[in-house]
Design an enzyme around this catalytic site. Structure first.
Site, mmCIF file in Angstrom:
data_model
loop_
_atom_site.group_PDB
_atom_site.id
_atom_site.type_symbol
_atom_site.label_atom_id
_atom_site.label_comp_id
_atom_site.label_asym_id
_atom_site.label_seq_id
_atom_site.Cartn_x
_atom_site.Cartn_y
_atom_site.Cartn_z
ATOM 1 N N HIS A 66 -24.988 74.900 36.308
ATOM 2 C CA HIS A 66 -25.596 75.569 37.286
ATOM 3 C C HIS A 66 -26.904 74.972 37.727
ATOM 4 O O HIS A 66 -27.243 75.223 38.957
ATOM 5 C CB HIS A 66 -25.957 77.205 36.911
ATOM 6 C CG HIS A 66 -24.890 77.870 36.464
ATOM 7 N ND1 HIS A 66 -24.599 79.047 35.261
ATOM 8 C CD2 HIS A 66 -23.682 77.996 37.063
ATOM 9 C CE1 HIS A 66 -23.308 79.368 35.398
ATOM 10 N NE2 HIS A 66 -22.930 78.975 36.597
ATOM 11 N N ASP A 90 -19.798 84.609 38.336
ATOM 12 C CA ASP A 90 -20.505 85.030 37.254
ATOM 13 C C ASP A 90 -22.306 85.107 37.522
ATOM 14 O O ASP A 90 -22.960 85.433 36.533
ATOM 15 C CB ASP A 90 -20.304 83.908 36.094
ATOM 16 C CG ASP A 90 -20.521 82.596 36.561
ATOM 17 O OD1 ASP A 90 -21.720 82.069 36.525
ATOM 18 O OD2 ASP A 90 -19.579 81.975 36.864
ATOM 19 N N GLU A 110 -17.383 86.053 46.732
ATOM 20 C CA GLU A 110 -16.464 85.904 45.449
ATOM 21 C C GLU A 110 -15.393 86.727 45.744
ATOM 22 O O GLU A 110 -15.241 87.787 45.835
ATOM 23 C CB GLU A 110 -17.156 86.483 44.321
ATOM 24 C CG GLU A 110 -16.175 86.549 43.066
ATOM 25 C CD GLU A 110 -15.639 85.302 42.358
ATOM 26 O OE1 GLU A 110 -16.153 84.378 42.039
ATOM 27 O OE2 GLU A 110 -14.195 85.531 42.245
ATOM 28 N N ASP A 141 -12.370 87.043 50.423
ATOM 29 C CA ASP A 141 -11.920 85.428 50.448
ATOM 30 C C ASP A 141 -12.853 84.550 51.223
ATOM 31 O O ASP A 141 -12.994 84.846 52.401
ATOM 32 C CB ASP A 141 -10.419 85.629 51.058
ATOM 33 C CG ASP A 141 -9.847 84.049 50.999
ATOM 34 O OD1 ASP A 141 -10.674 83.092 50.679
ATOM 35 O OD2 ASP A 141 -8.688 84.065 51.465
ATOM 36 N N GLY A 142 -13.604 83.781 50.576
ATOM 37 C CA GLY A 142 -14.429 82.846 51.074
ATOM 38 C C GLY A 142 -14.063 82.098 52.228
ATOM 39 O O GLY A 142 -14.689 81.821 53.199
ATOM 40 N N ASP A 160 -18.565 77.087 44.163
ATOM 41 C CA ASP A 160 -18.840 77.203 42.806
ATOM 42 C C ASP A 160 -17.540 77.740 42.407
ATOM 43 O O ASP A 160 -17.352 78.948 42.050
ATOM 44 C CB ASP A 160 -20.057 78.173 42.201
ATOM 45 C CG ASP A 160 -19.953 78.058 40.566
ATOM 46 O OD1 ASP A 160 -19.141 77.280 39.935
ATOM 47 O OD2 ASP A 160 -20.794 79.094 40.097
ATOM 48 N N ASP A 163 -10.852 75.253 38.829
ATOM 49 C CA ASP A 163 -10.163 74.318 39.365
ATOM 50 C C ASP A 163 -9.279 74.348 40.560
ATOM 51 O O ASP A 163 -9.198 75.467 40.890
ATOM 52 C CB ASP A 163 -9.553 73.601 38.062
ATOM 53 C CG ASP A 163 -10.161 73.401 36.942
ATOM 54 O OD1 ASP A 163 -11.430 73.171 36.973
ATOM 55 O OD2 ASP A 163 -9.581 73.552 35.771
ATOM 56 N N PRO A 167 -6.343 80.487 43.234
ATOM 57 C CA PRO A 167 -7.144 80.847 44.159
ATOM 58 C C PRO A 167 -7.930 79.774 44.800
ATOM 59 O O PRO A 167 -8.484 79.894 46.026
ATOM 60 C CB PRO A 167 -7.730 82.134 43.785
ATOM 61 C CG PRO A 167 -7.393 82.391 42.379
ATOM 62 C CD PRO A 167 -6.560 81.285 41.944
HETATM 63 N N1 AG3 Z 1 -16.893 76.718 37.919
HETATM 64 C C1 AG3 Z 1 -16.269 75.579 37.327
HETATM 65 C C2 AG3 Z 1 -15.299 75.598 36.120
HETATM 66 C C3 AG3 Z 1 -14.304 74.531 36.122
HETATM 67 C C4 AG3 Z 1 -13.889 74.456 34.697
HETATM 68 N N2 AG3 Z 1 -12.840 73.618 34.571
HETATM 69 C C5 AG3 Z 1 -12.019 73.766 33.207
HETATM 70 N N3 AG3 Z 1 -12.628 74.250 32.391
HETATM 71 N N4 AG3 Z 1 -10.801 73.405 33.334
HETATM 72 C C6 AG3 Z 1 -17.443 77.513 36.669
HETATM 73 C C7 AG3 Z 1 -18.084 78.534 37.207
HETATM 74 C C8 AG3 Z 1 -19.348 78.692 36.717
HETATM 75 N N5 AG3 Z 1 -20.290 79.589 37.530
#
Ligand code: AG3
Length: 285
Positions: A66, A90, A110, A141-142, A160, A163, A167
């Site tokens: 973060h 989150d 989000e 939907d962003g 943020d 993967d 979505p």
């Molecule tokens: N955002 C990135 C998560 C990617 C993790 N990938 C995985 N574990 N395969 C996470 C959200 C945090 N705010």
């Protein structure tokens, strides 16, 4: 994902690698309209949020991710006043943005409201600043929201996401990045979570750099940093500017920041810009 006795495991079968955390108990599991969301109490890493079998965050190491998704971007921008977060349900990213005193307005979009509701219940330390009058949470939907937005209105966009499957896939696409470029003010900055330099250089990072260039951004920079609970333990954030050099940042302001950090500092920022030898060429100088 497999739950073997009391271990949670995220496997990356195509890479022959997996990461496990010892679990005390599962606190929550649900299937939202978009994805499967779980929360575990781990033995040593605090609480763990998992979406579709992938680690999203642990209490113990989410500060690495973060802080690096936010502070390099906000100290690269000359004067970030308005920030748009896409994903980030989150609220860990949002919280870091709200530490910046010059930020006047943050909109977080989000797609899955359940992620935020679950964070409020199980990760209250991440959502503690959500009452700040500068921030607005939207659940939609962003991609659509950015498409609808009038020209040039935001200083920093932070993506943020999970993967780039399910979505989140559209958030890495060329058409969306062109729209992001359109809504950024001149001098604006995009920060995008860009997966592991070791595992995803060819499959994600190189195409992302090409798409950013095609979308009209100045040459991007991928900053890398450790996240032990993500695949390979090594993660990245790619910065791209609208008519600005993302390798330059406000060094004095970063050094004199008035809020606490546990990973980010001016020297870490400088170091994160250094490009590993195997990434040179396609990912930058
Ligand atoms: N955002 C990135 C998560 C990617 C993790 N990938 C995985 N574990 N395969 C996470 C959200 C945090 N705010």
């Amino acid at each position: 994902m497999t739950l073997d006795e009391n271990w949670f495991t995220e496997a990356v079968p195509g890479e022959g690698v997996a990461f496990s955390l010892r679990i005390k108990q599962r606190l929550h599991a649900e299937r939202s309209p978009y994805q499967r969301i779980e929360v575990f109490e781990t033995a040593h890493w605090g609480r763990l949020m998992v979406i579709d079998g992938c680690v999203m965050l642990t209490e113990r190491d989410n500060f690495l991710y973060h802080e690096m998704m936010v502070h390099p971007a906000l100290f690269t921008h000359a004067e970030p006043r308005s920030v748009l977060i896409i994903g980030g349900g989150d609220c860990g990213t949002l919280q870091q943005v709200l530490h910046h005193p010059n930020v006047e307005r943050v909109i977080q979009v989000e797609i899955d409201e359940r992620v935020t509701r679950i964070a409020e219940r199980f990760f209250p330390e991440l959502t503690a600043m959500n009452g700040d009058p500068r921030c607005e949470l939207r659940f939609e939907d962003g991609v659509e929201l950015v498409r609808r937005t009038a020209d040039v209105c935001v200083d920093v966009v932070i993506i943020d996401s999970t993967d780039p499957v399910g979505p989140a896939r559209n958030l890495f696409g060329g058409e969306f990045l062109r729209q992001v470029h359109r809504v950024l003010q001149p001098g604006g900055i995009l920060a995008q979570q860009s997966e592991s330099p070791l595992l995803h250089r060819q499959s994600i990072l190189e195409p992302l750099h090409r798409s950013l260039a095609q979308a009209g951004f100045s040459p991007p920079a991928t900053l890398s940093f450790p996240v032990p609970s993500y695949p390979s333990g090594w993660w990245s954030c790619t910065l791209a500017g609208k008519a600005c050099d993302v390798r330059e940042f406000r060094h004095a302001a970063a050094a004199a920041r008035a809020f606490p950090t546990r990973y980010y500092n001016e020297e870490v920022h400088r170091g994160a810009l250094a490009l590993p030898e195997f990434c040179r060429g396609v990912l930058g100088a």
